[in-house]
Design a protein around this motif. Sequence first.
Motif, short mmCIF file in Angstrom:
data_model
loop_
_atom_site.label_atom_id
_atom_site.label_comp_id
_atom_site.label_asym_id
_atom_site.label_seq_id
_atom_site.Cartn_x
_atom_site.Cartn_y
_atom_site.Cartn_z
N TYR A 193 58.72 23.87 84.58
CA TYR A 193 59.35 24.70 85.61
C TYR A 193 58.81 24.40 87.00
O TYR A 193 59.47 24.70 87.99
N TYR A 206 55.75 32.30 91.21
CA TYR A 206 56.17 32.53 89.83
C TYR A 206 54.93 32.39 88.93
O TYR A 206 54.23 31.38 89.00
N GLU A 211 68.62 39.58 85.29
CA GLU A 211 69.20 38.23 85.24
C GLU A 211 70.72 38.30 85.15
O GLU A 211 71.43 37.52 85.80
N LEU A 218 61.79 24.05 89.67
CA LEU A 218 61.95 25.10 90.68
C LEU A 218 61.78 24.55 92.09
O LEU A 218 62.51 24.92 93.02
N TYR A 221 69.92 27.56 81.57
CA TYR A 221 69.00 28.55 82.12
C TYR A 221 68.66 28.26 83.58
O TYR A 221 68.50 29.16 84.40
N ILE A 222 68.59 26.96 83.92
CA ILE A 222 68.21 26.61 85.29
C ILE A 222 69.25 27.07 86.30
O ILE A 222 68.93 27.27 87.48
N ASP A 258 68.07 30.20 87.44
CA ASP A 258 66.86 30.00 88.25
C ASP A 258 67.21 29.63 89.69
O ASP A 258 66.58 30.10 90.64
N TYR A 303 68.63 32.63 91.40
CA TYR A 303 67.57 33.63 91.59
C TYR A 303 66.67 33.26 92.77
O TYR A 303 66.32 34.12 93.59
N HIS A 350 55.61 26.50 80.11
CA HIS A 350 56.56 26.40 81.21
C HIS A 350 56.16 25.37 82.26
O HIS A 350 56.57 25.46 83.41
N TYR A 404 61.42 39.93 86.37
CA TYR A 404 62.73 39.32 86.11
C TYR A 404 63.16 39.71 84.70
O TYR A 404 62.59 39.26 83.71
N ASN A 417 65.17 39.55 81.68
CA ASN A 417 66.04 38.58 81.00
C ASN A 417 67.01 39.29 80.06
O ASN A 417 66.79 39.36 78.86
#
Length: 557
Positions: free
Chosen positions: A338, A329, A255, A342, A308-309, A312, A315, A335, A166, A168
């Motif tokens: 997450y 992931y 991204e 997620l 940012y989410i 996510d 994605y 993290h 991924y 960024n």
Amino acid sequence: MTPAALADLVRSTAVDVLASRGLDSGVLPAEVTVERPRNPEHGDYATNLALQVSKKLGVNPRDFAGWLAEALTKQTGVAAVDVAGPGFLNLRLDADAQGAIVREALAQGAGYGHNTLLAGKKINLEFVSANPTGPVHLGGTRWAAVGDALGRVLEAEGGEVTREYYFNDAGAQIDRFVRSLVAAAKGEPAPEDGYAGGYINDIAAEVVKAEPSVLSLPEAERDETFRRVGVNLMFDEIKQTLHDFGTDFDVYFHENSLHESGAVDRAVERLKASGDLYEQDGAWWIRSKDFGDDKDRVVIKSDGAPAYIAGDIAYFKDKRDRGFDLCIYMLGADHHGYIGRLKAAAAALGDDPDTVEVLIGQMVNLVSDGKPVRMSKRAGTVITLEDLVDAVGVDAARYSLIRSSVDSAVDIDLDLLRKTTAENPVYYVQYAHARVSSVLRNAADLKIDLGEVADADLGLLTLDKEGALIRTLGEFPKVVASAAELREPHRVARYLEELAGAFHKYYDDKDPLAKVLPKGDEEVSARAVPQLHLLRATRQVLRNGLALLGVSAPERM
């Protein structure tokens, strides 16, 4: 007889025993567990089947174990069966029956240890995904090794794995990177919140070389040029570094494409329509707490910018739209939050949260001369993948990072990894492969005719250490399956060390029967051919295991 075949034999025998006594064999598990006992004096294999099912049958477990032991001793290949404790069964096999493991390993070759546990499952494995603002640091290096090994293990169990990075290329970190490049190109100190290190100067110089007039452009155009050229240069370097490390990706996902394509906006609107987003204090929040997260999360900030989410969520949806059954992931130690977010995002999109798996990797520390290594030659204070490889080489770097569970922090002792002794685990395993290869080369030089393994008298392999080595070979398929199921490739590395130990102990045995090759004018012993087949099988399994780790299997050392 392989462990799987023995388990089937125990079950079928149990079915017959229960039927002969008018008892219900439906209580038996679909698969019987057969394991090697910790103490080899207790037998070659053990099972707790009688303890598992006796209560359901309404019989004493020792009684059932006794019936089963009596029946199993009559089976071909079973040398002895003892009842131990409250109802454990300890089994010993004939040497010839154990030889089936050698035959199977040689017959399957590079496929030995592979299975169909994950057949038909399409898996997206995302790992490393380091920001393109600097070289891959030690945390990313751990994921480069572990992630690649996990992909290999999942494929060995039949999974269709796509390795994904991924990229960024959106957000504040890229802005800081650009400001750092501009400052370096102008000969100014790095911004207070920017990036430092020799690599920044190198990339800034490359940008100026590619675009000689860049510093004279209007500020917005100048910064966009540094962004476009600099990020691509950095990312090309990251990809090359990972390739040299033996880690390649099938997909590099940008991204920024989620924002430019409208995928983020569409995902947000979908969640608004479903009621899973709500507005508060001018921002939009996802009801992630309703789906098991520890709190709700901001998706669209009060200034209208996506958090940012938001990316996510889009994605994850993109991965599912591409047909992946499972999205793994692999994220860094910072993290942990997450995991919940997620899974909550998946649930909010109407999907099964279990299609998301998040693996968290802990820190890596380098140690030399008993002291932490903190300075990088090129990246300032951040130790990089290149620093580790320069110190110990690719094989030792990969192996040392894979062999420990990612749940725990790991100290990499550079001095240890440079040693050519049994203390160095990667050397210990690779040396076992090289040592077996040397014996087999010498056998070829002596023109020893091995013939077909199917015709070899493997019943001659009666030494305890031969039996221990054969049974260790038989564990490999189970180890690979466990490594895949638990997402723990370190199990393969630890198994290889056990296998290397079993081989070294056998080959160093002073018993005359352990000697494989004749010396001088000696005749080739009747045991030599089965012994050489055993060594061929050992080499094959060492090679297969090292391949799953992405580590070479040298013929000579």
